[in-house]
Design a protein around this motif. Sequence first.
Motif, PDB file in Angstrom:
ATOM      1  N   ASP A  34       2.344  -2.219  -2.018  1.00  0.00           N
ATOM      2  CA  ASP A  34       1.353  -1.462  -1.245  1.00  0.00           C
ATOM      3  C   ASP A  34       2.110  -0.491  -0.342  1.00  0.00           C
ATOM      4  O   ASP A  34       3.054  -0.901   0.354  1.00  0.00           O
ATOM      5  CB  ASP A  34       0.500  -2.415  -0.405  1.00  0.00           C
ATOM      6  CG  ASP A  34      -0.443  -1.673   0.522  1.00  0.00           C
ATOM      7  OD1 ASP A  34      -1.410  -1.081   0.019  1.00  0.00           O
ATOM      8  OD2 ASP A  34      -0.180  -1.675   1.749  1.00  0.00           O
ATOM      9  N   PRO A  35       1.752   0.786  -0.334  1.00  0.00           N
ATOM     10  CA  PRO A  35       2.511   1.772   0.452  1.00  0.00           C
ATOM     11  C   PRO A  35       2.655   1.419   1.929  1.00  0.00           C
ATOM     12  O   PRO A  35       3.735   1.563   2.506  1.00  0.00           O
ATOM     13  CB  PRO A  35       1.712   3.061   0.262  1.00  0.00           C
ATOM     14  CG  PRO A  35       0.982   2.877  -1.020  1.00  0.00           C
ATOM     15  CD  PRO A  35       0.672   1.417  -1.104  1.00  0.00           C
ATOM     16  N   GLU A  36       1.591   0.961   2.542  1.00  0.00           N
ATOM     17  CA  GLU A  36       1.659   0.645   3.970  1.00  0.00           C
ATOM     18  C   GLU A  36       2.571  -0.547   4.234  1.00  0.00           C
ATOM     19  O   GLU A  36       3.335  -0.559   5.208  1.00  0.00           O
ATOM     20  CB  GLU A  36       0.254   0.377   4.510  1.00  0.00           C
ATOM     21  CG  GLU A  36      -0.646   1.615   4.495  1.00  0.00           C
ATOM     22  CD  GLU A  36      -2.014   1.334   5.104  1.00  0.00           C
ATOM     23  OE1 GLU A  36      -2.271   0.176   5.473  1.00  0.00           O
ATOM     24  OE2 GLU A  36      -2.806   2.290   5.213  1.00  0.00           O
ATOM     25  N   TRP A  62       1.681   7.733  -7.307  1.00  0.00           N
ATOM     26  CA  TRP A  62       0.863   7.193  -6.219  1.00  0.00           C
ATOM     27  C   TRP A  62       1.733   6.753  -5.042  1.00  0.00           C
ATOM     28  O   TRP A  62       1.477   7.110  -3.888  1.00  0.00           O
ATOM     29  CB  TRP A  62       0.035   6.024  -6.749  1.00  0.00           C
ATOM     30  CG  TRP A  62      -0.598   5.177  -5.695  1.00  0.00           C
ATOM     31  CD1 TRP A  62      -1.551   5.552  -4.801  1.00  0.00           C
ATOM     32  CD2 TRP A  62      -0.324   3.794  -5.440  1.00  0.00           C
ATOM     33  NE1 TRP A  62      -1.894   4.493  -3.998  1.00  0.00           N
ATOM     34  CE2 TRP A  62      -1.158   3.400  -4.367  1.00  0.00           C
ATOM     35  CE3 TRP A  62       0.518   2.855  -6.026  1.00  0.00           C
ATOM     36  CZ2 TRP A  62      -1.151   2.105  -3.866  1.00  0.00           C
ATOM     37  CZ3 TRP A  62       0.520   1.566  -5.518  1.00  0.00           C
ATOM     38  CH2 TRP A  62      -0.298   1.203  -4.450  1.00  0.00           C
ATOM     39  N   LEU A  63       2.788   5.983  -5.318  1.00  0.00           N
ATOM     40  CA  LEU A  63       3.648   5.499  -4.242  1.00  0.00           C
ATOM     41  C   LEU A  63       4.375   6.648  -3.545  1.00  0.00           C
ATOM     42  O   LEU A  63       4.464   6.684  -2.315  1.00  0.00           O
ATOM     43  CB  LEU A  63       4.672   4.509  -4.804  1.00  0.00           C
ATOM     44  CG  LEU A  63       4.239   3.044  -4.911  1.00  0.00           C
ATOM     45  CD1 LEU A  63       5.360   2.215  -5.519  1.00  0.00           C
ATOM     46  CD2 LEU A  63       3.849   2.491  -3.549  1.00  0.00           C
ATOM     47  N   THR A  65       3.467   9.763  -3.246  1.00  0.00           N
ATOM     48  CA  THR A  65       2.517  10.539  -2.433  1.00  0.00           C
ATOM     49  C   THR A  65       2.166   9.805  -1.145  1.00  0.00           C
ATOM     50  O   THR A  65       2.186  10.395  -0.048  1.00  0.00           O
ATOM     51  CB  THR A  65       1.240  10.818  -3.247  1.00  0.00           C
ATOM     52  OG1 THR A  65       1.577  11.509  -4.452  1.00  0.00           O
ATOM     53  CG2 THR A  65       0.255  11.654  -2.440  1.00  0.00           C
ATOM     54  N   GLU A  66       1.868   8.518  -1.253  1.00  0.00           N
ATOM     55  CA  GLU A  66       1.451   7.762  -0.073  1.00  0.00           C
ATOM     56  C   GLU A  66       2.610   7.540   0.901  1.00  0.00           C
ATOM     57  O   GLU A  66       2.431   7.626   2.120  1.00  0.00           O
ATOM     58  CB  GLU A  66       0.858   6.415  -0.500  1.00  0.00           C
ATOM     59  CG  GLU A  66      -0.417   6.529  -1.318  1.00  0.00           C
ATOM     60  CD  GLU A  66      -1.522   7.261  -0.559  1.00  0.00           C
ATOM     61  OE1 GLU A  66      -1.641   7.035   0.663  1.00  0.00           O
ATOM     62  OE2 GLU A  66      -2.252   8.051  -1.189  1.00  0.00           O
ATOM     63  N   LEU A  67       3.805   7.260   0.391  1.00  0.00           N
ATOM     64  CA  LEU A  67       4.948   7.053   1.279  1.00  0.00           C
ATOM     65  C   LEU A  67       5.344   8.349   1.977  1.00  0.00           C
ATOM     66  O   LEU A  67       5.786   8.327   3.140  1.00  0.00           O
ATOM     67  CB  LEU A  67       6.135   6.493   0.489  1.00  0.00           C
ATOM     68  CG  LEU A  67       5.988   5.060  -0.019  1.00  0.00           C
ATOM     69  CD1 LEU A  67       7.181   4.670  -0.885  1.00  0.00           C
ATOM     70  CD2 LEU A  67       5.829   4.078   1.137  1.00  0.00           C
ATOM     71  N   LYS A  69       3.189  10.646   2.868  1.00  0.00           N
ATOM     72  CA  LYS A  69       2.186  10.794   3.924  1.00  0.00           C
ATOM     73  C   LYS A  69       2.520   9.934   5.139  1.00  0.00           C
ATOM     74  O   LYS A  69       2.176  10.290   6.273  1.00  0.00           O
ATOM     75  CB  LYS A  69       0.803  10.419   3.380  1.00  0.00           C
ATOM     76  CG  LYS A  69       0.220  11.407   2.378  1.00  0.00           C
ATOM     77  CD  LYS A  69      -1.136  10.941   1.891  1.00  0.00           C
ATOM     78  CE  LYS A  69      -1.728  11.903   0.870  1.00  0.00           C
ATOM     79  NZ  LYS A  69      -3.040  11.426   0.346  1.00  0.00           N
ATOM     80  N   LEU A  70       3.202   8.812   4.898  1.00  0.00           N
ATOM     81  CA  LEU A  70       3.573   7.916   5.988  1.00  0.00           C
ATOM     82  C   LEU A  70       4.889   8.323   6.648  1.00  0.00           C
ATOM     83  O   LEU A  70       5.413   7.598   7.498  1.00  0.00           O
ATOM     84  CB  LEU A  70       3.669   6.483   5.468  1.00  0.00           C
ATOM     85  CG  LEU A  70       2.345   5.865   4.983  1.00  0.00           C
ATOM     86  CD1 LEU A  70       2.578   4.543   4.283  1.00  0.00           C
ATOM     87  CD2 LEU A  70       1.384   5.688   6.161  1.00  0.00           C
TER      88      LEU A  70
END
Length: 346
Positions: A34-36, A62-63, A65-67, A69-70
């Motif tokens: 999970d990215p978070e 997906w990972l 892109t989300e990482l 963003k974090l």
Amino acid sequence: MEHYVGLDVSLKLTAICIVDRTGKIEREGVVASDPETIAAFIKSHAPHVARVGLEAGATSTWLWTELNKLGLPVICIDARHAKAALKLQINKSDRNDAVGIARIMQCGWYKEVRVKDLDSHAIKALLVSRALLAKIKRDIENQARGLLKNLGLVIGQAKMNVFAVRAAELAGARPELAGAVEPLLKAREAVGRQIADLDRKVMRLARNVAQVRQFMTAPGIGPITALCFLATIDDPTRFRRSRSVGAYVGLTTRRYASGETDWTGRISKCGDKMLRTYLYEAANVLLTRVAKWSALKAWGIRLAKRSGLRKAKVAVARKLAVILHRMWIEGSEFKWSSKEAANQPA
């Protein structure tokens, strides 16, 4: 002190390894994919992270892109390059792979893979679905032809609805085959309706995207090929030279040179198979069906006379990839030429 992180990702769990500038392991762990959760582990144990690496794979888009963003400096690396380094280890495990990827990040020996944006993936998903349904329809037709041919019933050339009518007539003459052929024809009809629906969506999308309309000014390039080129290349500025696009699509020849040995083989077939296929089909249309003359067609015809039509189609497909990229960079349409000018020696 700077830290470097390696991620070995699976569907459920992700192995994480953190190393320092010397390659010494600082922290290891396994968390949910999970990215978070991954970002929380990295930020708590590697506050001065310089690079976070993960291999290209099914969930990498997906990972990544989300990482990003974090706020993590994540890099997607070529799986073939990572494999070449990781296979030096005696034992393969998720933990060891994470350690290996972290050390790849630490030494900087990697090839970064560009992760396309989500809009490009959405376009590609539409085209992939259409291609799969088209293959299913073709397989159903071939199965029906095979069943009928066993009893000497040949459908012959049949396009559009003629195939279904002809197959139903032949199956009706043999009641023992009707039970097997009729379900295939119904399935073919249902798949055909879905393909038609996807075709309408593709045409609507092509009309609404200015860059796709620009691509379609090139001979042989239709909405499907134009959309596939747009989604696959994603950003034209990542290629410094337009001719690099031909190699990216896998339309350039392989070469092996060592000592006195130096040979050139067939095309590499690397990269996106769908785009390579569509460009080849576009080249076939240009050489055999497009009546309007151009320097590109004249070059392809001369090459076909010298080396054969198949090689000419591959060469024209490569040229089309280069031309489309140059059109994208310059913001121009395809430049036609007169037959007299096109026939002049290159």
